[in-house]
Design a protein around this motif. Structure first.
Motif, PDB file in Angstrom:
ATOM      1  N   ILE A 103       0.262   8.684   3.216  1.00  0.00           N
ATOM      2  CA  ILE A 103       0.438   7.716   4.302  1.00  0.00           C
ATOM      3  C   ILE A 103      -0.927   7.374   4.897  1.00  0.00           C
ATOM      4  CG2 ILE A 103       1.433   7.367   6.616  1.00  0.00           C
ATOM      5  CD1 ILE A 103       3.821   9.097   5.669  1.00  0.00           C
ATOM      6  N   LYS A 104      -1.737   8.399   5.061  1.00  0.00           N
ATOM      7  CA  LYS A 104      -3.086   8.187   5.598  1.00  0.00           C
ATOM      8  C   LYS A 104      -3.878   7.256   4.676  1.00  0.00           C
ATOM      9  CE  LYS A 104      -6.960  10.918   7.300  1.00  0.00           C
ATOM     10  NZ  LYS A 104      -7.464  12.297   7.499  1.00  0.00           N
ATOM     11  N   GLU A 105      -3.776   7.513   3.385  1.00  0.00           N
ATOM     12  CA  GLU A 105      -4.499   6.658   2.431  1.00  0.00           C
ATOM     13  C   GLU A 105      -4.007   5.214   2.507  1.00  0.00           C
ATOM     14  OE1 GLU A 105      -3.972   8.508  -1.403  1.00  0.00           O
ATOM     15  OE2 GLU A 105      -5.177  10.249  -0.801  1.00  0.00           O
ATOM     16  N   SER A 140      -6.358   2.121   3.699  1.00  0.00           N
ATOM     17  CA  SER A 140      -6.575   1.055   2.743  1.00  0.00           C
ATOM     18  C   SER A 140      -6.272  -0.322   3.354  1.00  0.00           C
ATOM     19  CB  SER A 140      -5.697   1.340   1.525  1.00  0.00           C
ATOM     20  OG  SER A 140      -5.809   0.317   0.619  1.00  0.00           O
ATOM     21  N   VAL A 141      -5.199  -0.392   4.132  1.00  0.00           N
ATOM     22  CA  VAL A 141      -4.864  -1.667   4.783  1.00  0.00           C
ATOM     23  C   VAL A 141      -5.944  -2.066   5.782  1.00  0.00           C
ATOM     24  CG1 VAL A 141      -3.310  -2.713   6.467  1.00  0.00           C
ATOM     25  CG2 VAL A 141      -2.386  -1.597   4.452  1.00  0.00           C
ATOM     26  N   LEU A 142      -6.411  -1.096   6.558  1.00  0.00           N
ATOM     27  CA  LEU A 142      -7.452  -1.402   7.541  1.00  0.00           C
ATOM     28  C   LEU A 142      -8.722  -1.873   6.833  1.00  0.00           C
ATOM     29  CD1 LEU A 142      -6.952   1.539  10.065  1.00  0.00           C
ATOM     30  CD2 LEU A 142      -6.351  -0.858  10.410  1.00  0.00           C
ATOM     31  N   GLU A 192       0.831  -1.212   0.000  1.00  0.00           N
ATOM     32  CA  GLU A 192       0.000   0.000   0.000  1.00  0.00           C
ATOM     33  C   GLU A 192       0.868   1.267   0.000  1.00  0.00           C
ATOM     34  OE1 GLU A 192      -3.098   0.410  -0.561  1.00  0.00           O
ATOM     35  OE2 GLU A 192      -3.653  -1.706  -0.535  1.00  0.00           O
ATOM     36  N   PHE A 193       1.961   1.243   0.735  1.00  0.00           N
ATOM     37  CA  PHE A 193       2.861   2.414   0.733  1.00  0.00           C
ATOM     38  C   PHE A 193       3.395   2.669  -0.674  1.00  0.00           C
ATOM     39  CE2 PHE A 193       4.231   4.598   4.699  1.00  0.00           C
ATOM     40  CZ  PHE A 193       3.223   4.116   5.520  1.00  0.00           C
ATOM     41  N   VAL A 194       3.696   1.596  -1.393  1.00  0.00           N
ATOM     42  CA  VAL A 194       4.180   1.749  -2.769  1.00  0.00           C
ATOM     43  C   VAL A 194       3.031   2.238  -3.667  1.00  0.00           C
ATOM     44  CG1 VAL A 194       5.092   0.537  -4.794  1.00  0.00           C
ATOM     45  CG2 VAL A 194       5.991   0.016  -2.510  1.00  0.00           C
ATOM     46  N   ASP A 195       1.897   1.567  -3.584  1.00  0.00           N
ATOM     47  CA  ASP A 195       0.779   1.871  -4.486  1.00  0.00           C
ATOM     48  C   ASP A 195       0.199   3.263  -4.269  1.00  0.00           C
ATOM     49  OD1 ASP A 195       1.088  -0.612  -5.533  1.00  0.00           O
ATOM     50  OD2 ASP A 195      -0.643  -1.520  -4.514  1.00  0.00           O
ATOM     51  N   LYS A 196       0.212   3.722  -3.018  1.00  0.00           N
ATOM     52  CA  LYS A 196      -0.404   5.024  -2.711  1.00  0.00           C
ATOM     53  C   LYS A 196       0.613   6.170  -2.764  1.00  0.00           C
ATOM     54  CE  LYS A 196      -4.697   3.719  -1.665  1.00  0.00           C
ATOM     55  NZ  LYS A 196      -4.698   2.396  -2.288  1.00  0.00           N
ATOM     56  N   TRP A 197       1.798   5.898  -3.248  1.00  0.00           N
ATOM     57  CA  TRP A 197       2.826   6.940  -3.398  1.00  0.00           C
ATOM     58  C   TRP A 197       3.197   7.563  -2.045  1.00  0.00           C
ATOM     59  CZ3 TRP A 197       4.856   7.767  -8.295  1.00  0.00           C
ATOM     60  CH2 TRP A 197       4.147   7.151  -9.346  1.00  0.00           C
ATOM     61  N   ALA A 198       3.224   6.735  -0.999  1.00  0.00           N
ATOM     62  CA  ALA A 198       3.484   7.244   0.348  1.00  0.00           C
ATOM     63  C   ALA A 198       4.975   7.310   0.668  1.00  0.00           C
ATOM     64  CB  ALA A 198       2.755   6.377   1.375  1.00  0.00           C
ATOM     65  N   ILE A 199       5.815   7.088  -0.334  1.00  0.00           N
ATOM     66  CA  ILE A 199       7.254   7.053  -0.088  1.00  0.00           C
ATOM     67  C   ILE A 199       7.950   8.098  -0.946  1.00  0.00           C
ATOM     68  CG2 ILE A 199       9.353   5.648  -0.242  1.00  0.00           C
ATOM     69  CD1 ILE A 199       7.453   3.177   0.000  1.00  0.00           C
ATOM     70  N   GLN A 200       8.769   8.922  -0.313  1.00  0.00           N
ATOM     71  CA  GLN A 200       9.652   9.805  -1.085  1.00  0.00           C
ATOM     72  C   GLN A 200      11.100   9.487  -0.727  1.00  0.00           C
ATOM     73  OE1 GLN A 200       8.553  13.911  -1.761  1.00  0.00           O
ATOM     74  NE2 GLN A 200       6.380  13.461  -1.597  1.00  0.00           N
ATOM     75  N   CYS A 217       2.156   1.145  11.350  1.00  0.00           N
ATOM     76  CA  CYS A 217       0.881   0.829  10.672  1.00  0.00           C
ATOM     77  C   CYS A 217       0.553  -0.664  10.779  1.00  0.00           C
ATOM     78  CB  CYS A 217       0.957   1.184   9.188  1.00  0.00           C
ATOM     79  SG  CYS A 217       1.094   2.915   8.855  1.00  0.00           S
ATOM     80  N   HIS A 218       1.597  -1.476  10.596  1.00  0.00           N
ATOM     81  CA  HIS A 218       1.416  -2.928  10.666  1.00  0.00           C
ATOM     82  C   HIS A 218       0.880  -3.329  12.046  1.00  0.00           C
ATOM     83  CE1 HIS A 218       2.227  -7.084   9.552  1.00  0.00           C
ATOM     84  NE2 HIS A 218       2.847  -7.256  10.704  1.00  0.00           N
ATOM     85  N   ALA A 219       1.460  -2.744  13.083  1.00  0.00           N
ATOM     86  CA  ALA A 219       1.006  -3.045  14.447  1.00  0.00           C
ATOM     87  C   ALA A 219      -0.417  -2.544  14.660  1.00  0.00           C
ATOM     88  CB  ALA A 219       1.947  -2.403  15.468  1.00  0.00           C
ATOM     89  N   LEU A 220      -0.708  -1.385  14.127  1.00  0.00           N
ATOM     90  CA  LEU A 220      -2.060  -0.826  14.256  1.00  0.00           C
ATOM     91  C   LEU A 220      -3.088  -1.761  13.620  1.00  0.00           C
ATOM     92  CD1 LEU A 220      -4.010   1.605  14.901  1.00  0.00           C
ATOM     93  CD2 LEU A 220      -3.474   2.456  12.621  1.00  0.00           C
ATOM     94  N   ALA A 221      -2.760  -2.234  12.416  1.00  0.00           N
ATOM     95  CA  ALA A 221      -3.696  -3.115  11.712  1.00  0.00           C
ATOM     96  C   ALA A 221      -3.915  -4.408  12.492  1.00  0.00           C
ATOM     97  CB  ALA A 221      -3.174  -3.401  10.307  1.00  0.00           C
ATOM     98  N   ASN A 222      -2.855  -4.877  13.155  1.00  0.00           N
ATOM     99  CA  ASN A 222      -2.992  -6.109  13.941  1.00  0.00           C
ATOM    100  C   ASN A 222      -3.707  -5.891  15.259  1.00  0.00           C
ATOM    101  OD1 ASN A 222      -1.766  -7.712  12.046  1.00  0.00           O
ATOM    102  ND2 ASN A 222       0.279  -7.449  12.922  1.00  0.00           N
ATOM    103  N   LYS A 223      -3.361  -4.797  15.934  1.00  0.00           N
ATOM    104  CA  LYS A 223      -3.882  -4.572  17.290  1.00  0.00           C
ATOM    105  C   LYS A 223      -5.257  -3.915  17.271  1.00  0.00           C
ATOM    106  CE  LYS A 223      -0.223  -5.603  19.770  1.00  0.00           C
ATOM    107  NZ  LYS A 223      -0.204  -6.338  21.016  1.00  0.00           N
ATOM    108  N   ARG A 224      -5.425  -2.986  16.321  1.00  0.00           N
ATOM    109  CA  ARG A 224      -6.674  -2.222  16.309  1.00  0.00           C
ATOM    110  C   ARG A 224      -7.272  -2.218  14.904  1.00  0.00           C
ATOM    111  NH1 ARG A 224      -6.699   1.568  20.548  1.00  0.00           N
ATOM    112  NH2 ARG A 224      -8.839   1.980  19.886  1.00  0.00           N
TER     113      ARG A 224
END
Lengths: 162, 784
Positions: A145-147, A151-153, A93-101, A113-120
């Motif tokens: 980054i928000k997108e 998207s992962v959630l 998702e970081f790659v697809d949503k252009w969240a990396i510069q 984010c990974h922990a957030l998706a797992n925990k919450r």
């Protein structure tokens, strides 16, 4: 001579599913040990004060500032660094949503984010914001980054619904 | 013409570095470790202005592992990119809080740090100059007693001996004095903000070793590897050919890694330990205040119009807080004068741009290079002027927008190619922000929604001989390697260059391999990766290299196919006959020369080479500013909508909008990334950032905990980006620069929106709720 706590001890760290011997001083931070002894440089040194989140790793699945954790405290606990996360949906998702510069904050954000998706997995916007505020990005302006996080959630929700 | 199925320019190709970055697999400068490497740490000044009476290192030597300790005595000379006014290590006196005083080299970093902490410095405090206004006073204490004697590295810098003026740049266009007398409407206001910082997430880091044959090998977080070579040559007498600089990918720079500070320190440190490899990695606190930051400013602008609101006269006084040394602030002073008016046509212009020494940490280039700063002042003035004339602020901008046929403050004539379409940007922005629906409204909940607009331009004041080169080297599988010294700082430049190669060679972009790391020994010369100039300079070089490679491919193919070169076309990984495309040869069969069936071979590897150098640029005239400073102007309009709470003065940014005319957009997605990121940086600067100084000149907030910047959730709820693509005739595929532009109008637009919301004039940054509350209180008191 000023001794300054130079004596070292060999301990075992459980990193990315492997048990590794490291030689540490009592004052060594987890960040120093991961980077300098295990070559796990995905965790970045950027403020050493817990202000920016670039050093974020998961200890027992919880996002932690490796710059504020002592190596000795993490003995016998599972540690995950960005090098242990392969082909995850959040990375995609970081790659697809252009969240990396520049990419310097990216490993920390991704692990958080990974922990957030797992925990919450049901996190609302406010919860997402609360979690993500521990990390700084200077290039993107946070929207991408928000997108990526949302998207992962959403994908998690769709997966558990089906 | 047949359509090219391999087109890449104008397509949102994915960044070639994204997957490795998501995996955390990219190694930046600080990520390399070598057994036996030594670590350097600095001892820095705890005073902002003081004579150094003594430096005692006795206790430091008692720390185990210490290999060398050096102080300013080892190199009592001045260096600098524009004016050589800065000793790498302070000697005789210190001029800012955080200035390097000594270096300790030790086996481990913690040992070096411990030893550096034990260095005892005895100071004799001097009176501190704590603002540009104080610095400008005739009886101000002098920060540099002999500034007139400093060596000038470029021609356009004018220190005034016996004052704190590090440089003074003038624009005198038309007859301002006469025009001002005849103006119908006039406004004159003053604006200010403190120094701040780039705060790239990657702190600066360098490794240096000197090998026994005298080669100096540098690995650095830099935007300017060839400038490092120049500086080490100029001031340390090392042959340019003996200096090799390596640069991996960079973790954000924003102009802060464009100048040279750490490399000479690490060189001196390595020399002190017999040339062994020494690493110097800044802690965040050092990166914030010891390393150079972002200028402060006090600006006074006077604008006058005729009856119909047409600008007739403009006077601009910029007092730039460059801190203790001029560094790039001297160039920023010049850039501020060059574009002082903003994108408005004014016949009579008077500008005095001063680079002022103060006892603050010194400043260098920051994304936008004087333009976000001057635009804040100009755009606030435009809004206040509109109010005086009772004219819609968008209308005032529209009728004064500069256009082809007008001339810039330095009297460069503008044409359809060298300037984008300002009016069109204003018009589109007005539409997208729904200006006509009203610029200020109260919501049912008692909140105020208000809009602000800002128009901007920028030319890039590169060296007049700024240049770039590129090499394209073919592989036996038909793919191609691109070497170019443009640095990947996060802006996506390597992806853009790969797209241009693919487009020109009509090949699959996945067959273009770009060397991500830069090595000054193997890559052709590149001026720097700054000034939104890389797509333009390196892009032209890459196209030139592609043309060279095409000629070579055709030559080899003409032998293989027994035809003339003129009959051949290239595309899809083949060279083929134009009239019978089925008859051709694969690039993979000629990349390393062509081999006949009998074993004979001809030609050899295809290696394309290309270069580009700026054309017809000139320095400025000392008295009037006349000159041609840059190749083109990209222009744009930005707007902000805020929701402001009149009870506590807090606010949310609902919308941030950019309409940019940067010529042809090579990659629409990386371009949007650049705009959004720029908007964020500009908004963070305008709303949160700035150093706080104690009365003694110390920095009170040298940490990311106290130096606040925008965090996740503070960003605009909605970013809107749109492009007008007026082509630049000499740009690659019609492109101008875009890298810095997202930042430029943000402070002006935000301040205009909040001023409108609170119905006060907000002329000082940062726009913290407390600041708004204070200004409102003053306004209320005044009106009572």
């Amino acid at each position: 001579m000023i001794s300054n706590g130079t004596s070292k001890t060999v301990v075992k760290l459980h990193v990315n599913g492997e048990t590794r011997d490291v030689m540490i001083r009592s004052a060594d931070t987890l960040l120093e040990t991961l980077r300098e002894q295990l070559g796990l440089t995905g965790a970045k040194r950027a403020c050493q004060n817990g202000d920016c989140g670039a050093c974020t790793v998961l200890v027992n699945g919880e996002p932690m500032h490796a710059c504020l954790s002592l190596s000795i405290e993490t003995v016998n606990q599972p540690i995950m660094t960005i090098e242990g996360l392969r082909n995850s949906s959040i990375q995609q998702e970081f790659v697809d949503k252009w969240a990396i510069q520049c990419g310097y904050c990216t490993p920390g954000f991704i692990l958080n984010c990974h922990a957030l998706a797992n925990k919450r997995p049901d996190a609302d916007d406010e919860t997402i914001e609360e979690w993500m505020q521990s990390n700084l990005c200077r290039c993107t302006g946070y929207q991408e980054i928000k997108e990526a996080v949302k998207s992962v959630l959403q994908n998690h929700k769709n997966d558990s619904a089906s | 013409m047949m359509e090219n199925p391999w087109f890449s320019v104008g397509k949102p190709e994915h960044r070639i570095d994204a997957v490795a970055k998501a995996a955390g697999a990219v190694r930046y400068t600080a990520d390399y470790s070598v057994p036996g490497i030594l670590h350097a740490k600095l001892a820095t000044s705890t005073q902002a202005h003081a004579k150094i009476k003594s430096i005692d290192v006795t206790e430091s030597w008692k720390v185990p592992g210490v290999r060398a300790i050096i102080t300013g005595k080892i190199f009592p000379f001045h260096i600098g990119p524009i004016l050589a006014d800065r000793p790498p290590l302070a000697f005789e006196k210190v001029r800012y809080y955080g200035e390097p005083l000594a270096i300790v080299v030790a086996d481990h970093e913690y040992q070096a740090k411990r030893a550096a902490d034990l260095i005892k410095v005895e100071y004799e405090p001097l009176q501190v100059v704590n603002s540009v206004r104080e610095a400008f006073k005739t009886d101000a204490p002098l920060i540099h007693e002999n500034s007139g004697q400093y060596m000038k590295i470029i021609s356009n810098v004018y220190p005034v001996q016996g004052t704190n003026i590090g440089s003074h740049i003038k624009i005198r266009k038309g007859d301002f004095i006469k025009a001002w007398e005849n103006c119908e409407y006039k406004v004159k206001e003053t604006y200010s903000f403190n120094l701040s910082d780039h705060a790239a997430i990657e702190p600066r880091c360098v490794r240096v070793e000197i090998n026994p044959t005298g080669k100096v090998v540098v690995h650095s977080t830099t935007q300017s590897p060839f400038t490092i070579k120049k500086v080490l040559n100029q001031f340390f007498n090392i042959d340019v050919g003996n200096i090799i600089v390596h640069v991996p990918m960079i973790g954000g720079a924003f102009g802060g890694k464009g100048t040279v500070q750490l490399e000479p320190l690490a060189y001196l440190a390595s020399k002190a330990v017999g040339g062994k490899m020494v690493k110097l990695e800044y802690d965040r606190e050092e990166d914030l205040i010891t390393a150079p930051g972002h200028i402060g400013l006090e600006a006074t602008i006077a604008l006058g119009t005729n009856k119909s609101g047409k600008l007739m006269a403009g006077q601009y006084t910029y007092l730039i807080d460059s801190g203790a040394y001029t560094d790039q602030a001297a160039g920023i002073t010049r850039a501020a004068a060059i574009d002082c008016t903003g994108p408005y046509n004014i016949a009579n212009v008077w500008c005095d741009s001063y680079c002022m020494y103060t006892n603050h940490p010194y400043a260098t280039s920051f994304r936008g290079y004087a333009h976000p700063e001057l635009t804040f002042a100009v755009e606030r003035t435009m809004d206040q002027l509109a109010k005086i004339i009772h004219m819609d602020p968008v209308e005032l901008r529209t009728i004064n927008a500069i256009k082809p046929g007008n001339s810039s403050p330095t009297r460069t004539t503008l044409n359809a190619s060298n300037i984008g379409d300002v009016s069109k940007c204003i018009e589109r922005a007005k539409e997208l922000i729904n200006w006509n629906e009203g610029a200020r409204k109260e919501t049912a909940e008692g909140m105020i929604r208000a809009k602000g607009i800002s128009t901007f331009w920028k030319t890039s004041t590169t060296a007049t001989n700024a240049q770039s080169g590129a090499i394209l080297k073919f592989e036996p599988d038909g793919s191609v390697n691109l070497s170019c010294a443009a640095i990947e700082i996060g802006q996506g430049t390597k992806t853009i260059l790969a797209q241009m190669v693919a487009e020109r060679l009509k090949m699959d972009i996945n067959k273009v391999h770009v060397t991500m790391e830069v090595n000054t020994q193997t890559d052709p010369h590149q001026w720097r990766t700054v000034a939104s100039s890389t797509t333009f300079l390196a892009g032209r070089a890459v196209m030139n290299a592609a043309d060279d490679a095409i000629a070579q491919l055709k030559r080899t193919a003409s032998i293989a196919l027994q035809c003339s070169m003129e009959d051949l076309e290239i595309g899809g990984g083949r060279v083929y006959l134009k009239p019978s495309p089925e008859y051709g040869v694969k690039i993979e069969d000629i990349a390393l020369g062509y081999k006949f069936p009998n074993g004979h071979a001809v030609e050899g590897q295809v290696v394309g080479h290309g270069r580009y150098i700026q054309r017809h640029l000139t320095p400025m005239d000392k008295d009037t500013g006349f000159g041609k400073p840059g190749p083109w102007w990209s222009v744009g309009t930005q707007a902000i909508e805020v929701e402001w709470n009149p009870k506590d003065c807090t606010y949310k940014i609902l919308k941030a909008l950019t309409v940019l005319d940067g010529g042809k957009i090579i990659n629409p997605m990386t371009a949007v990334q650049q705009m959004r990121g720029g908007m964020y940086l500009g908004l963070s600067f305008a709303s949160h950032e700035g150093f706080q100084f104690g009365t003694d000149g110390t920095v009170l907030n040298p940490q990311l905990r106290t130096y606040q910047l925008m965090r996740f959730g503070d960003q605009p709820a909605d970013y809107i980006v749109d492009f007008i693509e007026t082509p630049a005739a000499d740009g690659p595929y019609g492109a101008r620069g875009i890298g810095e532009y997202g930042v430029i109008g943000m402070a002006g637009a935000l301040a205009n929106a909040l001023s409108r919301a609170a119905q006060i004039e907000l002329n000082h940054l940062p726009l913290l709720p407390e600041q708004i509350w204070n200004v409102r209180k003053e306004f209320k008191n005044d009106s009572v």
